[in-house]
Design an enzyme around this catalytic site. Structure first.
Site, PDB file in Angstrom:
ATOM      1  N   ILE A   1      11.549 -11.379 -18.804  1.00  0.00           N
ATOM      2  CA  ILE A   1      11.890 -10.601 -20.198  1.00  0.00           C
ATOM      3  C   ILE A   1      12.817 -11.003 -20.702  1.00  0.00           C
ATOM      4  CG2 ILE A   1      10.504  -8.461 -19.218  1.00  0.00           C
ATOM      5  CD1 ILE A   1      13.355  -7.181 -18.772  1.00  0.00           C
TER       6      ILE A   1
ATOM      7  N   CYS B   1       0.903  -1.169  -0.035  1.00  0.00           N
ATOM      8  CA  CYS B   1      -0.007   0.001  -0.153  1.00  0.00           C
ATOM      9  C   CYS B   1       1.023   1.300   0.132  1.00  0.00           C
ATOM     10  CB  CYS B   1      -0.990  -0.006   1.249  1.00  0.00           C
ATOM     11  SG  CYS B   1      -2.072  -1.445   1.512  1.00  0.00           S
TER      12      CYS B   1
END
Length: 644
Positions: free
Chosen positions: A291, A2
């Site tokens: 990736i 958060c």
């Protein structure tokens, strides 16, 4: 995962501006797009942006105790919250939710400031206790979660998960801190507890700060440090078996979630070890993300694919072009202060990919610092053996002269760069390690800075950061010392900052089981000879994994997340670099010798020298000034004020 924010009046009970609190909270909307909440009372305002991970239905924040006298805003995860909740329930506390956040308020009621010693996890939180008029904030032991704060001229304390929350306050002064500028150009980031701003700080890892209204604001208190307490003697096989078991236990504790969970998989030892452990602990195939690069020199996706196939993961790969420089300007906005680790670009891309599939991803970060995986540790220990044969009083003049006379050879393999070795041998151990990790060496920084700025530093040198930490280290072992220095600087200041901002830009929670503090404590007690054996870093870790991972995964050369910055500066970014660095933004600060900046550009683009690191550092500094500070601050004060 958060974002938190708050305003606390440390002197009185003046009303807090609710609209301002809302603006500060919304500046970090990306950290928690699921929900937002605020709490206001006389002299206190707390805000929270939520990314829902645990107790999706009732874990909203700010969160209170039973009578609403204690309220907390919290970023992170407490992995042992269920056991703590059971203990606190037996002690008479009543829980209304099943969230880890509620454990914090009851733990504060039960144990006060020492509550943090009971938490296992990654966390940053701010807590207000109305009954005692006490504000308490804390940051986890290794600095996985960030926490920034400032005390304004009127006594109002402001805090938040990112610097941008503080900068949203109109009274937050944006004057640059000269020592932080020096640190940045030495390390490539601003080490804790400094920020780039004179009037803002980071709460250091393993620290708390307790403020009682009307009382002077004390210094933060350290509640944890790496102890390097040796274990009882064990043989190599016993150590390998115990390490594997402890890694699996740490990974298991980090897999708790009520949302899709996965892992980064680069094909390196650390991420592969985490995926291996996850696969053994999960009934379902693990989601993994990698990736690839369109240039084979930078691409290690084939190794990730090998691990994915071995463990039958749901593997997702996307290719990134090696000319992916579209993010250059965006990075400055993400980090809020200058940040020169170019691997932030591929890190941003892999987080972007992961968020398409999962909300929580486990990473292998921390393995190199814990288990001596960096090549620089090997070089440091080789140099230490040479340093131990002659006192500094003899080494300094001999090797100092040789270092001055020997030609510089940035282009050569490390073993042939005798100039760098000679210079290191002329220094003490801490200064030598600083020389190794510095992005820009002492001589280069002196050339880069203007005469006025060098005077304003008043003799301060960035090496002091390492010296201060070394003075506190609870070890005399040479390898443990430099691991400790990295745990206090590079790990929180670079690695964890990079991952936090890149992941939260996509509302992705990243967990780091290899930085579980109980695992870190245990590993610190292993002999250095089991971490670095000859030229083999992570020796005992690799031995522990030989039954889980292929030999070519464990024993291949480390690649890292490299991008061809130097080539960009001679090719597609050639004109952009010159136009940007020689434009008005850097020149207007008075910090730099602009003639030397122009000289570096010319020498790099002609191929006569490799100035990739200083030019990239300058590019990111310029982008920070232009994006983060443009139009901000007191016009009579400016971004940088000379020391009187």
């Amino acid at each position: 995962m958060c974002g938190i924010v708050g305003l606390v009046d440390t002197k009185a009970m003046r009303d807090v501006d609710g609209k301002l609190l809302h603006r500060m909270n919304e500046s970090q909307f990306h950290r928690g797009p699921d929900e937002g909440g605020t709490h206001l009372e006389p002299g206190v305002g707390l805000g929270h942006r939520r990314l829902s991970i645990i107790d999706l239905s009732s874990g909203q924040q700010p969160l209170f105790n039973e009578d609403h006298s204690v309220v907390v805003v919290f970023n992170g995860e407490i992995y042992n919250f269920q056991a703590l909740a059971e203990e606190l329930t037996r002690l008479g506390h009543r829980f209304r939710t099943h969230s880890d956040t509620e454990v914090i308020v009851h733990a504060w009621e039960q144990w006060g400031e020492r509550c943090v010693e009971r938490f296992r996890g990654m966390f940053a939180f701010g807590l207000w206790d109305r009954n005692t008029s006490t504000f308490f904030m804390a940051r986890d032991r290794l600095g996985i979660k960030p926490l920034y704060y400032a005390v304004l001229d009127d006594g109002m304390l402001i805090f938040g998960s990112e610097l941008k929350t503080l900068l949203a306050h109109p009274r937050m002064r944006r004057e640059l801190l000269p020592e932080a500028v020096e640190d940045y150009f030495a390390y490539g980031y601003v080490p804790e507890p400094k920020t780039i701003f004179r009037h803002a700080l980071k709460l250091s890892p393993g620290h708390t700060l307790t403020i009682r209204r009307g009382m002077p604001i004390p210094q933060p208190r350290e509640y944890w440090d790496v102890a390097f307490k040796p274990h009882a003697p064990m043989d190599e096989q016993e150590a390998a078996t115990a390490l594997r078991e402890r890694v699996h236990e740490a990974v298991s504790s980090h897999m708790l979630a009520e949302v899709p969970l996965g892992a980064f998989l680069s094909g390196g030892v650390d991420s592969s070890a985490v995926v291996s452990a996850m696969a053994s602990l999960s009934k379902e195939p693990v989601n993994t993300c990698s990736i690839s690069f369109d240039d084979a020199k930078f691409d290690e996706s084939r190794y990730a694919q090998e691990v994915a196939e071995r463990y039958g993961t749901r593997h997702h790969v996307e290719q990134v072009a090696t000319n992916d420089f579209a993010l250059v300007d965006k990075l400055a906005a993400l980090y809020d202060e200058p940040f020169a680790d170019s691997s932030a670009i591929p890190t941003y891309r892999v987080c972007e990919l992961a968020r398409k599939r999962v909300t929580v991803a486990l990473s292998g970060d921390g393995g190199d610092e814990n288990l001596a995986g960096y090549r620089r540790y090997r070089w440091h220990m080789m140099e230490e053996r040479l340093r131990s044969r002659l006192p500094l009083s003899a080494r300094k003049p001999i090797f100092g002269l040789m270092g001055n006379l020997y030609p510089k050879a940035d282009w050569a393999p490390r073993v042939l760069r005798a100039k760098s070795t000679f210079e290191s041998l002329a220094r003490d151990s801490v200064e030598a390690y600083f020389h190794t990790v510095s992005l820009l060496g002492d001589k280069l920084r002196r050339k880069l800075f203007s005469a006025n700025f060098r005077r304003d530093l008043q003799g301060y040198e960035a090496c002091q950061v390492l010296r201060d930490h070394a003075a506190k280290a609870q070890t005399d072992d040479a390898l443990s010392m430099v691991q400790y220095l990295d745990m206090k600087t590079y790990l929180p200041g670079d690695i964890l900052t990079k991952v936090d901002r890149a992941s939260m830009a996509h509302a992705l929670e990243v967990r780091v089981p290899l930085l579980d503090h109980e695992l870190v404590e245990w590993i610190s007690g292993l002999p250095s000879s089991l971490k670095l054996k000859g030229a083999e870093g992570k020796y005992i870790f690799k031995k522990s994994l030989e039954g889980d991972l292929p030999h070519d995964i464990l024993y291949r050369d480390k690649m890292g997340f490299a991008v061809p910055i130097g080539q960009w500066f001679r090719g597609p970014l050639r004109d952009v670099l010159r136009r940007t660095l020689l434009g008005p933004t850097l020149a207007s600060t008075g910090i730099f010798d602009m003639a030397f900046v122009a000289e570096m550009i010319e020498m790099h683009q002609s191929g006569r020298r490799d100035f990739t690191a200083p030019l990239w550092s300058l590019l990111m500094f310029e982008s920070f000034l232009r994006q983060t500070l443009a139009g901000a601050g007191d016009p009579d004060e400016g971004w940088y004020r000379r020391v009187a």
